[in-house]
Design a protein around this motif. Structure first.
Motif, mmCIF file in Angstrom:
data_model
loop_
_atom_site.group_PDB
_atom_site.id
_atom_site.type_symbol
_atom_site.label_atom_id
_atom_site.label_comp_id
_atom_site.label_asym_id
_atom_site.label_seq_id
_atom_site.Cartn_x
_atom_site.Cartn_y
_atom_site.Cartn_z
ATOM 1 N N VAL A 38 26.368 29.059 18.591
ATOM 2 C CA VAL A 38 27.437 28.965 19.580
ATOM 3 C C VAL A 38 28.628 28.171 19.071
ATOM 4 O O VAL A 38 29.684 28.152 19.719
ATOM 5 C CB VAL A 38 26.933 28.366 20.906
ATOM 6 C CG1 VAL A 38 25.816 29.214 21.484
ATOM 7 C CG2 VAL A 38 26.496 26.925 20.742
ATOM 8 N N ALA A 39 28.512 27.521 17.905
ATOM 9 C CA ALA A 39 29.670 26.846 17.313
ATOM 10 C C ALA A 39 30.693 27.844 16.797
ATOM 11 O O ALA A 39 31.836 27.469 16.510
ATOM 12 C CB ALA A 39 29.225 25.926 16.179
ATOM 13 N N HIS A 40 30.314 29.108 16.686
ATOM 14 C CA HIS A 40 31.290 30.164 16.404
ATOM 15 C C HIS A 40 32.049 30.436 17.703
ATOM 16 O O HIS A 40 31.430 30.628 18.756
ATOM 17 C CB HIS A 40 30.581 31.427 15.929
ATOM 18 C CG HIS A 40 31.502 32.476 15.400
ATOM 19 N ND1 HIS A 40 32.393 33.157 16.205
ATOM 20 C CD2 HIS A 40 31.684 32.957 14.143
ATOM 21 C CE1 HIS A 40 33.076 34.022 15.467
ATOM 22 N NE2 HIS A 40 32.669 33.908 14.209
ATOM 23 N N PRO A 41 33.368 30.460 17.696
ATOM 24 C CA PRO A 41 34.106 30.559 18.963
ATOM 25 C C PRO A 41 33.796 31.808 19.772
ATOM 26 O O PRO A 41 33.724 31.745 21.004
ATOM 27 C CB PRO A 41 35.575 30.516 18.526
ATOM 28 C CG PRO A 41 35.580 30.807 17.059
ATOM 29 C CD PRO A 41 34.270 30.306 16.540
ATOM 30 N N ALA A 45 31.923 31.561 23.330
ATOM 31 C CA ALA A 45 32.573 32.108 24.526
ATOM 32 C C ALA A 45 31.656 33.097 25.233
ATOM 33 O O ALA A 45 31.572 33.111 26.468
ATOM 34 C CB ALA A 45 33.884 32.788 24.132
ATOM 35 N N GLY A 46 30.948 33.925 24.463
ATOM 36 C CA GLY A 46 30.030 34.873 25.075
ATOM 37 C C GLY A 46 28.912 34.181 25.832
ATOM 38 O O GLY A 46 28.550 34.577 26.942
ATOM 39 N N THR A 95 37.250 37.033 26.084
ATOM 40 C CA THR A 95 38.269 36.422 25.232
ATOM 41 C C THR A 95 37.804 35.035 24.832
ATOM 42 O O THR A 95 37.372 34.245 25.691
ATOM 43 C CB THR A 95 39.609 36.316 25.987
ATOM 44 O OG1 THR A 95 39.982 37.614 26.445
ATOM 45 C CG2 THR A 95 40.703 35.768 25.082
ATOM 46 N N ASP A 96 37.891 34.722 23.532
ATOM 47 C CA ASP A 96 37.435 33.413 23.073
ATOM 48 C C ASP A 96 38.524 32.360 23.287
ATOM 49 O O ASP A 96 39.645 32.687 23.706
ATOM 50 C CB ASP A 96 36.951 33.483 21.617
ATOM 51 C CG ASP A 96 38.073 33.581 20.588
ATOM 52 O OD1 ASP A 96 39.247 33.347 20.934
ATOM 53 O OD2 ASP A 96 37.768 33.882 19.424
ATOM 54 N N PRO A 97 38.248 31.081 23.018
ATOM 55 C CA PRO A 97 39.242 30.032 23.271
ATOM 56 C C PRO A 97 40.532 30.175 22.467
ATOM 57 O O PRO A 97 41.549 29.571 22.828
ATOM 58 C CB PRO A 97 38.503 28.745 22.871
ATOM 59 C CG PRO A 97 37.057 29.068 23.039
ATOM 60 C CD PRO A 97 36.932 30.506 22.655
ATOM 61 N N HIS A 103 33.423 40.967 21.376
ATOM 62 C CA HIS A 103 32.344 41.798 21.895
ATOM 63 C C HIS A 103 31.080 41.328 21.199
ATOM 64 O O HIS A 103 31.087 41.071 19.989
ATOM 65 C CB HIS A 103 32.607 43.284 21.618
ATOM 66 C CG HIS A 103 31.607 44.196 22.265
ATOM 67 N ND1 HIS A 103 30.331 44.382 21.771
ATOM 68 C CD2 HIS A 103 31.688 44.954 23.388
ATOM 69 C CE1 HIS A 103 29.675 45.226 22.553
ATOM 70 N NE2 HIS A 103 30.463 45.584 23.538
ATOM 71 N N ALA A 104 29.984 41.212 21.945
ATOM 72 C CA ALA A 104 28.760 40.635 21.377
ATOM 73 C C ALA A 104 28.237 41.419 20.185
ATOM 74 O O ALA A 104 27.573 40.856 19.316
ATOM 75 C CB ALA A 104 27.682 40.553 22.461
ATOM 76 N N LEU A 105 28.526 42.729 20.139
ATOM 77 C CA LEU A 105 28.012 43.548 19.050
ATOM 78 C C LEU A 105 29.035 43.759 17.934
ATOM 79 O O LEU A 105 28.793 44.580 17.037
ATOM 80 C CB LEU A 105 27.534 44.904 19.595
ATOM 81 C CG LEU A 105 26.337 44.827 20.547
ATOM 82 C CD1 LEU A 105 25.955 46.211 21.042
ATOM 83 C CD2 LEU A 105 25.139 44.148 19.897
ATOM 84 N N THR A 106 30.161 43.041 17.970
ATOM 85 C CA THR A 106 31.056 43.060 16.815
ATOM 86 C C THR A 106 30.249 42.650 15.591
ATOM 87 O O THR A 106 29.603 41.594 15.600
ATOM 88 C CB THR A 106 32.232 42.093 17.030
ATOM 89 O OG1 THR A 106 32.995 42.544 18.157
ATOM 90 C CG2 THR A 106 33.118 42.028 15.796
#
Length: 279
Positions: A38-41, A45-46, A95-97, A103-106
């Motif tokens: 979750v440290a990935h933005p 965000a997801g 949308t992230d910060p 998208h979760a599957l990107t």
């Protein structure tokens, strides 16, 4: 008529993951792996927008753990679990910060969530088990790639060798990873964790148990992050805490390998390991 590709196979029964994924010591590294994810933005965000980790942490944790064990020990059910996860994540978007759509599957985001398990599990072994040899490390990573294929991660989206993994990992740490509200919440020693459902007697004691649990989760979440990941996320860790973690790990490292299989392995793993081999 076009034929479907065969399901990707799960890790081998005589492999590294078969011996390690269901070992009770694996539970200790899960909080750190989740923090690094979750440290990935985009991932943070997801989780912030769509996860029930605040309202139902026990249910979410149980479902996540069962999913992980199915990838390794599920046999034919492993691939179906991978398909189920992709269905669950299909509508997770936002949308992230930084104002970027996610998208979760990107592929880059989905692969990162899976990739984090490798460095965290590898680092945690320094405390709770004998570190991998170079040959074991390569086998472990190859099996982690097999799990990624079950999850629907294409080989082009994951480094294919240990030597290729570290530059990828360091690049993500340098360019993407950082503190965010979800990381802060997961590593808060005063985190408001609800009592487990169905344990009425425990609810009476929960005001005493919850602070201890929150502090322990913070300790493991930060302490079992590899130092370079800890620095990227901006989490503090002192020499005194490091000494405490090493002392805390000694009885775990000594005791768990000496336990009988029924106590050393989680139920799903234990049942798979004791099932007869198919011809």
């Amino acid at each position: 008529m076009k034929q479907h590709d065969p399901d990707p196979p799960p890790p081998p029964r005589d492999g590294i993951l078969w011996d390690t994924a269901g070992d009770v010591r694996s539970l200790l590294a899960l909080p750190a792996a989740f923090v690094l994810q979750v440290a990935h933005p985009a991932v943070g965000a997801g989780v912030d927008d769509h996860s029930v980790f605040r309202t139902d942490p026990w249910g979410r944790g149980t479902r996540s753990l069962t999913s992980v064990l199915l990838w390794v020990y599920g046999g034919e059910a492993a691939a179906e679990e991978g398909r189920r996860l992709r269905r669950v994540h299909r509508d997770i978007r936002g949308t992230d910060p930084h104002g970027r759509r996610y998208h979760a599957l990107t592929p880059a985001y989905y692969a990162w969530v899976h990739a984090t398990g490798y460095p965290v599990a590898r680092y945690a072994r320094r405390y709770f088990a004998r570190p991998f040899t170079a040959e074991q490390d390569a086998r472990f990573y190859a099996e982690w790639l097999m799990v990624g294929r079950i999850l629907g991660i294409h080989d082009r989206d994951m480094p294919q060798t240990v030597d290729e993994f570290w530059p990828y990992y360091e690049k993500v740490l340098a360019q993407e990873i950082g503190p965010n509200p979800v990381v802060a919440e997961l590593t808060d020693a005063r985190r408001a964790i609800p009592a487990p459902p169905g344990f009425q007697g425990l609810r009476l004691l929960w005001p005493l148990i919850r602070p201890v649990l929150a502090r322990t989760l913070r300790f493991l979440s930060i302490g079992l992050l590899p130092p370079e990941a800890r620095a990227a996320v901006g989490l503090p860790w002192t020499a005194r805490q490091e000494r405490r973690l090493r002392r805390w790990a000694v009885p775990v490292r000594w005791l768990v390998p000496r336990l009988p299989e029924r106590l050393r392995y989680l139920p799903l793993a234990r049942h798979a390991r004791t099932a007869p081999r198919l011809p």
